[in-house]
Design a protein around this motif. Structure first.
Motif, short mmCIF file in Angstrom:
data_model
loop_
_atom_site.label_atom_id
_atom_site.label_comp_id
_atom_site.label_asym_id
_atom_site.label_seq_id
_atom_site.Cartn_x
_atom_site.Cartn_y
_atom_site.Cartn_z
N ASP A 8 0.81 -1.22 0.00
CA ASP A 8 0.00 0.00 0.00
C ASP A 8 0.84 1.26 0.00
N TRP A 9 2.05 1.18 0.53
CA TRP A 9 2.92 2.36 0.57
C TRP A 9 4.34 1.89 0.82
N ASN A 10 5.29 2.79 0.64
CA ASN A 10 6.70 2.50 0.88
C ASN A 10 7.24 3.52 1.87
N PRO A 11 7.38 3.14 3.15
CA PRO A 11 7.85 4.11 4.15
C PRO A 11 9.27 4.59 3.91
N ARG A 12 10.02 3.93 3.01
CA ARG A 12 11.38 4.35 2.69
C ARG A 12 11.43 5.22 1.44
N ALA A 13 10.28 5.50 0.82
CA ALA A 13 10.26 6.31 -0.39
C ALA A 13 10.75 7.72 -0.10
N LYS A 14 11.34 8.34 -1.12
CA LYS A 14 11.96 9.66 -0.94
C LYS A 14 10.94 10.70 -0.48
N ASP A 15 9.75 10.70 -1.09
CA ASP A 15 8.76 11.72 -0.71
C ASP A 15 8.27 11.52 0.71
N VAL A 16 8.19 10.27 1.17
CA VAL A 16 7.80 10.00 2.55
C VAL A 16 8.88 10.49 3.51
N GLN A 17 10.13 10.17 3.21
CA GLN A 17 11.23 10.56 4.08
C GLN A 17 11.41 12.07 4.16
N GLN A 18 11.08 12.77 3.07
CA GLN A 18 11.26 14.23 3.05
C GLN A 18 10.21 14.94 3.89
N ASN A 19 9.01 14.39 4.00
CA ASN A 19 7.95 15.02 4.80
C ASN A 19 7.07 13.92 5.37
N GLN A 20 7.54 13.34 6.47
CA GLN A 20 6.84 12.19 7.02
C GLN A 20 5.48 12.56 7.60
N ILE A 21 5.37 13.73 8.20
CA ILE A 21 4.08 14.12 8.78
C ILE A 21 3.02 14.23 7.69
N ARG A 22 3.37 14.88 6.59
CA ARG A 22 2.41 15.00 5.49
C ARG A 22 2.05 13.62 4.92
N ALA A 23 3.07 12.76 4.79
CA ALA A 23 2.81 11.41 4.27
C ALA A 23 1.88 10.64 5.19
N TYR A 24 2.09 10.75 6.51
CA TYR A 24 1.23 10.04 7.45
C TYR A 24 -0.19 10.61 7.43
N ASP A 25 -0.30 11.93 7.31
CA ASP A 25 -1.62 12.55 7.21
C ASP A 25 -2.36 12.03 5.97
N ASP A 26 -1.65 11.95 4.85
CA ASP A 26 -2.25 11.45 3.61
C ASP A 26 -2.70 10.00 3.77
N MET A 27 -1.84 9.17 4.38
CA MET A 27 -2.18 7.76 4.56
C MET A 27 -3.38 7.60 5.50
N ARG A 28 -3.46 8.46 6.50
CA ARG A 28 -4.58 8.38 7.44
C ARG A 28 -5.91 8.58 6.71
N GLN A 29 -5.89 9.42 5.68
CA GLN A 29 -7.11 9.69 4.92
C GLN A 29 -7.38 8.64 3.85
N THR A 30 -6.35 8.11 3.24
CA THR A 30 -6.53 7.24 2.07
C THR A 30 -6.39 5.75 2.37
N PRO A 237 -4.49 11.22 21.52
CA PRO A 237 -5.16 11.24 20.22
C PRO A 237 -4.75 12.44 19.37
N LYS A 238 -4.30 13.53 19.98
CA LYS A 238 -3.96 14.73 19.22
C LYS A 238 -2.76 14.52 18.32
N THR A 239 -1.97 13.47 18.57
CA THR A 239 -0.81 13.22 17.72
C THR A 239 -1.20 12.52 16.43
N PHE A 240 -2.50 12.14 16.28
CA PHE A 240 -2.96 11.45 15.08
C PHE A 240 -3.88 12.38 14.29
#
Length: 240
Positions: A8-30, A237-240
């Motif tokens: 479903d995703w690659n946690p080692r991908a360059k875009d994930v590593q460059q902005n992990q918070i944004r990547a996690y926010d996106d994954m939380r929605q999708t 919960p505020k950290t999610f």
């Protein structure tokens, strides 16, 4: 034949590593419950994390062939070991340990070069975790460098999924712990009164918690407080 799962995703991908918070926010929605070959299952929602932490009938900690005490156990086996360990993290001993943590943090900051870029993980986070672990356990400062090198070897072996290398670094860590325990066993009543000595004397169900023939890493931390981030995230919960 082993089941082949869709990644479903690659946690080692360059875009994930460059902005992990944004990547996690996106994954939380999708895709809030996601599979990756590198990390296997990842949960991005607080409610899901709490369910896994609290639903012991559905989800298990016993996922490795190598016993980890108590993190690799489920209730009721887990409970007496947890009961034996919890007093070491009670408010009073933590308050006594706090000044040492602050001293270590100040020393690391003092060692930084002024007006120079700094890698916070390499210069502060990783050595801080290692030094406070050694201080908490009563391990000598001479272990800082060997354990720092061990952590990097362990990370490389895990990242490469190299089971032979992982077994080798696990045996290396066993050696460090055996030396520490043998020193205390030989000293008997004259052994230093530290957390390692006290753990060595703990009993669970009238049996020594640290067996002479068990893999030593089963009862002792393996290179860092890796479980603390999950506990922190699960508590707020505020950290999610």
């Amino acid at each position: 034949m082993a089941e082949q799962r869709h990644q479903d995703w690659n946690p080692r991908a360059k875009d994930v590593q460059q902005n992990q918070i944004r990547a996690y926010d996106d994954m939380r929605q999708t895709c809030p419950v996601a599979w990756s070959d590198y990390q296997q299952w990842t949960l991005f929602r607080h409610a899901d994390v709490m369910r896994v932490l609290e639903d012991h009938d559905t989800f298990s900690n016993a996922v490795s062939a190598h016993l980890s005490v108590p993190n690799g156990m489920d209730p009721p086996e887990h409970t007496p070991y947890r009961k034996a360990i919890e007093p070491y993290f009670a408010p009073e001993p933590m308050a006594r340990f706090e000044p040492q943590c602050r001293d270590i943090a100040r020393a690391l900051v003092t060692e930084l070069q002024k007006n120079q870029p700094v890698d916070v993980v390499d210069a502060l986070s990783r050595p801080f975790a290692l030094r406070i672990q050694c201080a908490f356990m009563g391990w000598p400062d001479g272990l800082h460098q060997p354990l720092a090198q061990w952590v990097m070897k362990n990370h490389r072996a895990t990242l490469a999924a190299d089971r032979a290398a992982m077994a080798e670094v696990a045996e290396e860590f066993d050696g460090y712990i055996r030396d520490l325990l043998d020193t205390r066993r030989q000293a008997g009543d004259q052994a230093a009164d530290d957390v390692t000595t006290r753990l060595l004397r703990e009993q669970v169900n009238a049996i020594e918690a640290v067996s002479t023939d068990a893999p030593e890493r089963a009862m002792f931390p393996t290179g860092g407080f890796n479980h603390l981030p999950l506990q922190f995230l699960g508590s707020d919960p505020k950290t999610f």
